[in-house]
Design a protein around this motif. Sequence first.
Motif, PDB file in Angstrom:
ATOM      1  N   ASP A 130      31.900  10.163   8.868  1.00  0.00           N
ATOM      2  CA  ASP A 130      31.000   9.213   9.524  1.00  0.00           C
ATOM      3  C   ASP A 130      30.616   9.735  10.903  1.00  0.00           C
ATOM      4  O   ASP A 130      31.463  10.261  11.635  1.00  0.00           O
ATOM      5  CB  ASP A 130      31.694   7.864   9.724  1.00  0.00           C
ATOM      6  N   ILE A 131      29.345   9.558  11.256  1.00  0.00           N
ATOM      7  CA  ILE A 131      28.872   9.879  12.598  1.00  0.00           C
ATOM      8  C   ILE A 131      28.467   8.554  13.232  1.00  0.00           C
ATOM      9  O   ILE A 131      27.421   7.987  12.892  1.00  0.00           O
ATOM     10  CB  ILE A 131      27.676  10.865  12.583  1.00  0.00           C
ATOM     11  N   LEU A 132      29.324   8.051  14.103  1.00  0.00           N
ATOM     12  CA  LEU A 132      29.085   6.800  14.815  1.00  0.00           C
ATOM     13  C   LEU A 132      28.795   5.624  13.884  1.00  0.00           C
ATOM     14  O   LEU A 132      28.145   4.661  14.283  1.00  0.00           O
ATOM     15  CB  LEU A 132      27.923   6.962  15.802  1.00  0.00           C
ATOM     16  N   ARG A 133      29.233   5.715  12.623  1.00  0.00           N
ATOM     17  CA  ARG A 133      29.000   4.689  11.607  1.00  0.00           C
ATOM     18  C   ARG A 133      27.515   4.438  11.354  1.00  0.00           C
ATOM     19  O   ARG A 133      27.134   3.514  10.656  1.00  0.00           O
ATOM     20  CB  ARG A 133      29.705   3.376  11.947  1.00  0.00           C
ATOM     21  N   LEU A 134      26.650   5.300  11.917  1.00  0.00           N
ATOM     22  CA  LEU A 134      25.214   5.182  11.693  1.00  0.00           C
ATOM     23  C   LEU A 134      24.784   5.967  10.468  1.00  0.00           C
ATOM     24  O   LEU A 134      23.914   5.549   9.727  1.00  0.00           O
ATOM     25  CB  LEU A 134      24.434   5.682  12.906  1.00  0.00           C
ATOM     26  N   PHE A 135      25.386   7.150  10.294  1.00  0.00           N
ATOM     27  CA  PHE A 135      25.115   7.959   9.124  1.00  0.00           C
ATOM     28  C   PHE A 135      26.345   8.778   8.813  1.00  0.00           C
ATOM     29  O   PHE A 135      27.304   8.803   9.582  1.00  0.00           O
ATOM     30  CB  PHE A 135      23.863   8.833   9.284  1.00  0.00           C
ATOM     31  N   HIS A 136      26.336   9.401   7.660  1.00  0.00           N
ATOM     32  CA  HIS A 136      27.477  10.234   7.276  1.00  0.00           C
ATOM     33  C   HIS A 136      26.992  11.563   6.723  1.00  0.00           C
ATOM     34  O   HIS A 136      25.899  11.673   6.190  1.00  0.00           O
ATOM     35  CB  HIS A 136      28.398   9.525   6.275  1.00  0.00           C
ATOM     36  N   VAL A 137      27.835  12.563   6.907  1.00  0.00           N
ATOM     37  CA  VAL A 137      27.611  13.900   6.363  1.00  0.00           C
ATOM     38  C   VAL A 137      28.610  14.054   5.227  1.00  0.00           C
ATOM     39  O   VAL A 137      29.806  13.823   5.412  1.00  0.00           O
ATOM     40  CB  VAL A 137      27.848  14.986   7.438  1.00  0.00           C
ATOM     41  N   ASP A 138      28.101  14.434   4.055  1.00  0.00           N
ATOM     42  CA  ASP A 138      29.048  14.583   2.955  1.00  0.00           C
ATOM     43  C   ASP A 138      28.863  15.893   2.214  1.00  0.00           C
ATOM     44  O   ASP A 138      27.830  16.559   2.308  1.00  0.00           O
ATOM     45  CB  ASP A 138      29.030  13.392   2.005  1.00  0.00           C
ATOM     46  N   TYR A 139      29.917  16.249   1.533  1.00  0.00           N
ATOM     47  CA  TYR A 139      29.993  17.449   0.714  1.00  0.00           C
ATOM     48  C   TYR A 139      30.601  17.026  -0.613  1.00  0.00           C
ATOM     49  O   TYR A 139      31.444  16.136  -0.658  1.00  0.00           O
ATOM     50  CB  TYR A 139      30.915  18.499   1.343  1.00  0.00           C
ATOM     51  N   ALA A 140      30.195  17.682  -1.674  1.00  0.00           N
ATOM     52  CA  ALA A 140      30.808  17.447  -2.979  1.00  0.00           C
ATOM     53  C   ALA A 140      30.804  18.768  -3.729  1.00  0.00           C
ATOM     54  O   ALA A 140      29.863  19.561  -3.593  1.00  0.00           O
ATOM     55  CB  ALA A 140      30.048  16.380  -3.757  1.00  0.00           C
ATOM     56  N   TRP A 141      31.850  18.992  -4.475  1.00  0.00           N
ATOM     57  CA  TRP A 141      31.979  20.228  -5.236  1.00  0.00           C
ATOM     58  C   TRP A 141      32.407  19.911  -6.664  1.00  0.00           C
ATOM     59  O   TRP A 141      33.266  19.064  -6.889  1.00  0.00           O
ATOM     60  CB  TRP A 141      33.034  21.139  -4.627  1.00  0.00           C
ATOM     61  N   ILE A 142      31.820  20.638  -7.596  1.00  0.00           N
ATOM     62  CA  ILE A 142      32.310  20.670  -8.969  1.00  0.00           C
ATOM     63  C   ILE A 142      32.989  22.023  -9.102  1.00  0.00           C
ATOM     64  O   ILE A 142      32.360  23.067  -8.893  1.00  0.00           O
ATOM     65  CB  ILE A 142      31.167  20.524  -9.992  1.00  0.00           C
ATOM     66  N   LEU A 143      34.279  22.010  -9.394  1.00  0.00           N
ATOM     67  CA  LEU A 143      35.078  23.229  -9.467  1.00  0.00           C
ATOM     68  C   LEU A 143      35.573  23.449 -10.894  1.00  0.00           C
ATOM     69  O   LEU A 143      35.717  22.500 -11.662  1.00  0.00           O
ATOM     70  CB  LEU A 143      36.279  23.128  -8.522  1.00  0.00           C
ATOM     71  N   SER A 144      35.870  24.708 -11.188  1.00  0.00           N
ATOM     72  CA  SER A 144      36.382  25.063 -12.508  1.00  0.00           C
ATOM     73  C   SER A 144      37.416  26.171 -12.373  1.00  0.00           C
ATOM     74  O   SER A 144      37.384  26.952 -11.426  1.00  0.00           O
ATOM     75  CB  SER A 144      35.224  25.528 -13.398  1.00  0.00           C
ATOM     76  N   ARG A 145      38.292  26.260 -13.334  1.00  0.00           N
ATOM     77  CA  ARG A 145      39.258  27.365 -13.373  1.00  0.00           C
ATOM     78  C   ARG A 145      38.601  28.647 -13.874  1.00  0.00           C
ATOM     79  O   ARG A 145      39.186  29.717 -13.766  1.00  0.00           O
ATOM     80  CB  ARG A 145      40.443  27.018 -14.273  1.00  0.00           C
ATOM     81  N   THR A 146      37.378  28.534 -14.406  1.00  0.00           N
ATOM     82  CA  THR A 146      36.604  29.697 -14.847  1.00  0.00           C
ATOM     83  C   THR A 146      35.276  29.701 -14.090  1.00  0.00           C
ATOM     84  O   THR A 146      34.888  28.705 -13.490  1.00  0.00           O
ATOM     85  CB  THR A 146      36.340  29.642 -16.366  1.00  0.00           C
ATOM     86  N   ARG A 147      34.564  30.813 -14.147  1.00  0.00           N
ATOM     87  CA  ARG A 147      33.306  30.936 -13.395  1.00  0.00           C
ATOM     88  C   ARG A 147      32.149  30.125 -13.972  1.00  0.00           C
ATOM     89  O   ARG A 147      31.105  30.025 -13.346  1.00  0.00           O
ATOM     90  CB  ARG A 147      32.906  32.405 -13.276  1.00  0.00           C
ATOM     91  N   THR A 148      32.324  29.545 -15.139  1.00  0.00           N
ATOM     92  CA  THR A 148      31.261  28.731 -15.738  1.00  0.00           C
ATOM     93  C   THR A 148      31.865  27.487 -16.364  1.00  0.00           C
ATOM     94  O   THR A 148      33.049  27.448 -16.703  1.00  0.00           O
ATOM     95  CB  THR A 148      30.487  29.505 -16.824  1.00  0.00           C
TER      96      THR A 148
END
Length: 183
Positions: A130-148
Amino acid sequence: MKAIIVLLLVPFVSAQTFHWGPCPSPMLQPDFELNRYIGKWYEIEKLPASFERGKCIEANYMLRPDKTIQVLNVQTYKGKVRTAEGTAVVRDIRYPAKLGVSFSYFTPYAPYWVLSTDYNSMALVYSCTDILRLFHVDYAWILSRTRTLPAETVYHAKEILSREKIDVSKMTPTDQQGCGVPV
């Protein structure tokens, strides 16, 4: 005054994904088992992140004797292998899937929340500030044990993120082609 602060901060988050309002509160992986999560994960898709612009991105997690987690991120950028080493910690033993990660002694731990994993093939990870509860910066990842991952698995992963009020419209695939020998 808040509007001026927001305008000053926007250039710093332009290479990230930001949204108005506070961070969502997604469900976490129930009964998360850190020891099963440890190991190598390959990035399949992600929300834009200024610190990840390369290809062949992978994350390696190793448990240290002091119960912290060594994090070694590897990517190839402009033909060179680049690494970033950090530390992850379980911040509250009641919520073991809610980790914090830092890549510098001088920076606070950023959220690293495991929302879903089967430990053997796929994991969904989310981070939001959260940035001053006005907006937020987010990240999300889809991960795998293999490259595909199969396309239907990626589609299902995005459905899970969307149900948790995480905007996946800006997710991009990570190039895992021509990666050579894994690190």
